[in-house]
Scaffold this motif. Structure first.
Motif, short mmCIF file in Angstrom:
data_model
loop_
_atom_site.label_atom_id
_atom_site.label_comp_id
_atom_site.label_asym_id
_atom_site.label_seq_id
_atom_site.Cartn_x
_atom_site.Cartn_y
_atom_site.Cartn_z
N TYR A 17 0.80 -1.23 0.00
CA TYR A 17 0.00 0.00 0.00
C TYR A 17 0.84 1.28 0.00
CZ TYR A 17 -3.99 -3.00 0.97
OH TYR A 17 -4.96 -3.97 0.89
N TRP A 18 1.92 1.31 0.76
CA TRP A 18 2.70 2.54 0.92
C TRP A 18 3.14 3.07 -0.44
CZ3 TRP A 18 3.44 6.32 4.15
CH2 TRP A 18 4.57 7.14 4.05
N GLN A 19 2.72 4.30 -0.74
CA GLN A 19 3.01 5.00 -1.98
C GLN A 19 2.49 4.25 -3.22
OE1 GLN A 19 7.25 6.04 -1.84
NE2 GLN A 19 6.69 7.90 -0.72
N ASP A 136 2.53 11.52 0.98
CA ASP A 136 1.71 10.54 1.67
C ASP A 136 1.04 11.20 2.87
OD1 ASP A 136 2.80 7.70 0.53
OD2 ASP A 136 4.46 9.10 0.74
N VAL A 137 -0.18 10.76 3.18
CA VAL A 137 -0.88 11.33 4.32
C VAL A 137 -1.81 10.29 4.94
CG1 VAL A 137 -2.76 12.25 2.88
CG2 VAL A 137 -2.28 13.29 5.11
N LEU A 188 -3.67 7.83 2.15
CA LEU A 188 -3.65 8.21 0.74
C LEU A 188 -2.21 8.37 0.28
CD1 LEU A 188 -6.46 10.91 0.64
CD2 LEU A 188 -6.61 8.57 -0.21
N PRO A 189 -1.82 7.66 -0.77
CA PRO A 189 -0.49 7.88 -1.35
C PRO A 189 -0.47 9.16 -2.17
CG PRO A 189 -1.66 6.20 -2.58
CD PRO A 189 -2.55 6.59 -1.44
N PRO A 190 0.70 9.58 -2.61
CA PRO A 190 0.79 10.82 -3.40
C PRO A 190 -0.02 10.74 -4.69
CG PRO A 190 2.97 10.12 -2.66
CD PRO A 190 2.04 9.00 -2.34
#
Length: 320
Positions: A17-19, A136-137, A188-190
């Protein structure tokens, strides 16, 4: 650490999931309660050293107005109670240890990657319009409810709404929708398009991660090289008479690339610069050693409320 959905652990999150793609984390922080309310957030926005903004969907002079702080109490009195608006305050973690403690929940990520925790207060239907971020947030719901709509990935070619300083997407098409309650988290990724709207009053904590652009990094690296008086001279490639023209032969470009590569191949230099660049304080003029009790002194002596059920109430004069 935040509690991931069943079947997903930190390792899987970082891998899948990350990014890469969004993830809804229901009750990622079970029992989470907002450490401050809308009135206290407004109190921060009155301070000179605090970065704050107000976004009004229908402003005084037109749609989607952006106003920068610091604000005065009169600014809050002018806010409409029948039109959506949002107050956003950056880096609240620098001012409140209770907010800073939220960072500990993300210990599966390098701590130095975290930029700041922005806190927003919105009245009913308040938001900042459909948009996308370059970082990322994790959107942590602090109080009330917020409806999030998530869309596709965007880039610099995505059309934006004209006539506003806000970068609002002109054509937002949602592919998923969620309503978050306190303790819920949306990652939410970028570059993923999203739209958040308050369902009644609500507060949201945005844990954002540093995402410098290549241009920003190169500019800062150049400044660092200049400060160290590091200079690698450019030298021409072997020349021939037919190179004496107005056209730049590709051999010259290759030589320029060699100079830049020699700098980028210096891992010690690059490592020292990167560590300094990525850990530089967001607000270097703030005294990092100032006690937290003093930093939150703005809370004292302000017993009345600015907000109550989404409607601003004037403060009485302070005595003494």
């Amino acid at each position: 650490m935040i509690r991931f959905p069943e079947g997903i652990d930190a390792e899987q999150f970082l891998r899948d999931y990350w990014q890469r793609k969004p993830l809804l984390i229901r009750q990622g922080l079970p029992g989470f309660h907002s450490p401050l309310d809308g009135d206290e957030l407004a109190g921060l926005a009155l301070e000179e050293d605090v970065e704050s903004r107000i976004v009004m969907e229908q402003g005084f002079d037109g749609p989607w107005e952006l106003h920068h702080g610091p604000f005065g109490e009169a600014d809050f009195r002018r806010l409409p109670d029948d039109s959506p608006w949002t107050l956003l305050v950056q880096a609240v973690d620098l001012w409140l240890p209770e907010v800073r403690a939220l960072i500990d929940e993300f210990d599966f990520l390098p701590r130095w990657r975290i930029d700041d925790i922005m806190v927003s207060y919105a009245n009913d239907r308040g938001g900042v319009g459909p948009h996308f971020d370059h970082y990322d947030v994790f959107l942590v719901q602090g109080s009330g409810k917020r409806r999030w709509q998530v869309g596709p990935s965007c880039d610099e070619t995505s059309p934006l709404l004209e006539g506003t300083p806000l970068k609002i997407l002109a054509d937002f098409q949602a592919t998923a929708e969620y309503i978050l309650e306190p303790g819920d988290i949306l990652y939410l990724p970028p570059r993923v398009a999203h739209l958040g709207e308050a369902v009644g009053e609500c507060m949201t904590y945005s844990v954002g991660f540093r995402a410098p652009t290549g241009t920003e990094m190169l500019s800062d690296l150049a400044t660092e090289l200049a400060s160290r008086d590091i200079d690698l001279d450019y030298r021409d490639p072997p020349l021939t008479p037919d190179m004496a023209s107005d056209t730049i032969d590709p051999a010259f470009i290759r030589e320029a690339r060699k100079v830049l590569y020699r700098i980028l191949d210096d891992e010690t230099l690059l490592g020292e610069w990167f560590a300094s660049y990525m850990t530089a304080p967001r607000y270097p003029d703030l005294d990092a050693d100032e006690p937290a009790q003093r930093r939150r002194a703005w809370l004292s002596g302000k017993p009345s409320r600015l907000f109550e059920n989404g409607i601003e109430i004037p403060r009485p004069e302070h005595g003494g």
